[in-house]
Design an enzyme around this catalytic site. Structure first.
Site, PDB file in Angstrom:
ATOM      1  N   GLN A 103     -15.159  12.932  14.748  1.00 27.09           N
ATOM      2  CA  GLN A 103     -14.603  13.096  13.401  1.00 27.09           C
ATOM      3  C   GLN A 103     -13.313  13.619  13.306  1.00 27.09           C
ATOM      4  O   GLN A 103     -12.623  13.307  12.423  1.00 27.09           O
ATOM      5  CB  GLN A 103     -15.487  13.975  12.305  1.00 27.09           C
ATOM      6  CG  GLN A 103     -17.055  13.625  12.352  1.00 27.09           C
ATOM      7  CD  GLN A 103     -17.006  11.819  11.587  1.00 27.09           C
ATOM      8  OE1 GLN A 103     -17.343  11.182  11.995  1.00 27.09           O
ATOM      9  NE2 GLN A 103     -16.613  12.021  10.444  1.00 27.09           N
ATOM     10  N   ASP A 151       0.738  -1.208   0.095  1.00 26.91           N
ATOM     11  CA  ASP A 151       0.010   0.012  -0.044  1.00 26.91           C
ATOM     12  C   ASP A 151       0.859   1.205  -0.005  1.00 26.91           C
ATOM     13  O   ASP A 151       1.995   1.101   0.764  1.00 26.91           O
ATOM     14  CB  ASP A 151      -1.005  -0.010   1.289  1.00 26.91           C
ATOM     15  CG  ASP A 151      -2.078  -0.944   1.119  1.00 26.91           C
ATOM     16  OD1 ASP A 151      -2.405  -1.294  -0.095  1.00 26.91           O
ATOM     17  OD2 ASP A 151      -2.691  -1.083   2.221  1.00 26.91           O
ATOM     18  N   ASN A 203     -12.266  10.289   2.645  1.00 29.46           N
ATOM     19  CA  ASN A 203     -12.367   9.413   1.639  1.00 29.46           C
ATOM     20  C   ASN A 203     -11.026   8.901   1.314  1.00 29.46           C
ATOM     21  O   ASN A 203     -10.046   9.494   1.422  1.00 29.46           O
ATOM     22  CB  ASN A 203     -13.142  10.084   0.067  1.00 29.46           C
ATOM     23  CG  ASN A 203     -14.578  10.734   0.467  1.00 29.46           C
ATOM     24  OD1 ASN A 203     -15.287   9.700   1.247  1.00 29.46           O
ATOM     25  ND2 ASN A 203     -14.905  11.829   0.423  1.00 29.46           N
ATOM     26  N   ASP A 254     -11.443  -3.799   5.933  1.00 24.36           N
ATOM     27  CA  ASP A 254     -10.570  -4.847   6.388  1.00 24.36           C
ATOM     28  C   ASP A 254     -10.267  -5.266   7.661  1.00 24.36           C
ATOM     29  O   ASP A 254     -10.410  -6.358   8.337  1.00 24.36           O
ATOM     30  CB  ASP A 254      -9.215  -4.678   5.734  1.00 24.36           C
ATOM     31  CG  ASP A 254      -9.184  -4.616   4.235  1.00 24.36           C
ATOM     32  OD1 ASP A 254     -10.215  -4.910   3.619  1.00 24.36           O
ATOM     33  OD2 ASP A 254      -8.198  -3.979   3.620  1.00 24.36           O
TER      34      ASP A 254
END
Length: 332
Positions: A276, A17, A118, A287
């Site tokens: 948040q 990643d 996102n 995952d």
């Protein structure tokens, strides 16, 4: 319930990643949606070079299934090697990893393009695409590890690489009344890999997905409903080979309640509260949820406890960059 080594088996695409915070212009340049998962095409080749040149890039060993089994092992702690992982080409995190190594392709990478809450994922499978069932899964010493397991989990992403490997493991689980879990993984799986997905579905005891994946699956199946509880019901009642186990459907919805089938009912399970401002990176939350869930499932805990553990693990992961975790869990 005493957990034993190799009780949990995972198979998937091991990827490196590469995470970086990007802006909307970067997403637009490569035609990416803010929250999506796709396979890299020719037009994305330059993206990997460009993201690496960004100021702050983080690298983590990833890949959806590998993340989940690592989290499950972390939640369990001892004994080590409760989880086994198979994939094409890095051993760490106390998981018993058996890689199929080959030399024609480099290790696969996944660019995680972060914008606010996102994450847009672009996977370049490379070596992961070269997984060879005959040269790895079918080898006696490897297959014996499959036979040792009680719980199996494979992310839908692996349907793009070796559907025949998934079917072999799924049939073994079904024939021996063991538990086989599959993840819908991304909208493109239901859209473009519908045939291999539906071949495996009759063997699936637990199906995972998020709200977008659930909606796409429903649309592809012609369910004609957008109600997530109704979609869960429909997915539960799809044909199933092993009648001794009723299929369990688990759909996460980010900060909204997780939807799961409990017996013949559909129930809502609220996620843990989080400010948040504490959310660092939602990449890996799905995952992590599955990893937490599996850690309790392999210990034969009830469904509610599996979901609670999933929510806990996801809550830990989203406070950190990449799918990383502290040394020990604080889960009760």
């Amino acid at each position: 319930m005493q957990t034993v080594q190799n009780a949990l088996f995972g198979m998937g695409n091991p990827l490196l990643d590469i995470s970086a915070v990007v802006d909307k212009d970067f997403l637009d340049k490569y035609g990416l949606k803010p929250n999506d998962q796709i396979l890299a095409e020719e037009k994305h080749k330059a993206l990997f070079d460009e993201i690496v040149k960004k100021s702050k890039v983080e690298y983590h060993a990833g890949g959806s299934t590998q993340n989940s089994v690592k989290i499950a092992q972390w939640m369990i702690q001892e004994p080590h090697k409760v989880a086994t992982f198979f994939g094409c080409i890095a051993a760490e995190a106390h998981v018993d990893a058996h890689y199929y190594e080959q030399s024609q392709e480099p290790t696969g990478t996944c660019a995680a393009c972060i914008t606010g809450d996102n994450r847009s994922l672009v996977a370049n499978l490379a070596a992961a695409n070269c997984y060879n069932k005959e040269k790895h899964l079918d080898v006696d010493s490897n297959w014996s590890l499959v036979e040792k397991a009680r719980v199996y989990y494979i992310a839908g992403f692996f349907l793009t690489v070796s559907p025949e490997s998934i079917l072999k493991v799924a049939k073994h689980a079904s024939d021996n009344n063991k538990i086989f879990g599959l993840n819908l993984s991304a909208p493109f799986i239901s859209q473009f890999f519908k045939e291999p997905l539906m071949k495996v579905m009759p063997y699936v005891d637990i199906i995972f997905g998020n709200e977008t994946e659930a909606a796409t699956f429903a649309k592809e199946q012609g369910f004609e409903t957008e109600d997530i509880a109704e979609i869960a019901r429909r997915v539960q009642s799809l044909p199933k080979v092993n009648k001794n186990r009723q299929r369990i459907v688990v759909f996460t919805q980010g900060r909204e309640d997780t939807v799961a089938t409990v017996g013949d009912k559909v129930k809502m399970f609220p996620v843990l509260d989080i400010d948040q401002n504490d959310i660092v990176d939602t990449n890996g939350a799905g995952d992590a949820f599955v990893g937490g869930f599996l850690s309790e499932l392999v210990q034969e805990k009830p469904l509610e406890e599996c979901i609670h553990a999933g929510h806990y693990a996801a809550n830990v992961i989203i406070r950190r960059v990449g799918c990383t975790f502290p040394e020990k869990p604080d889960f009760h």
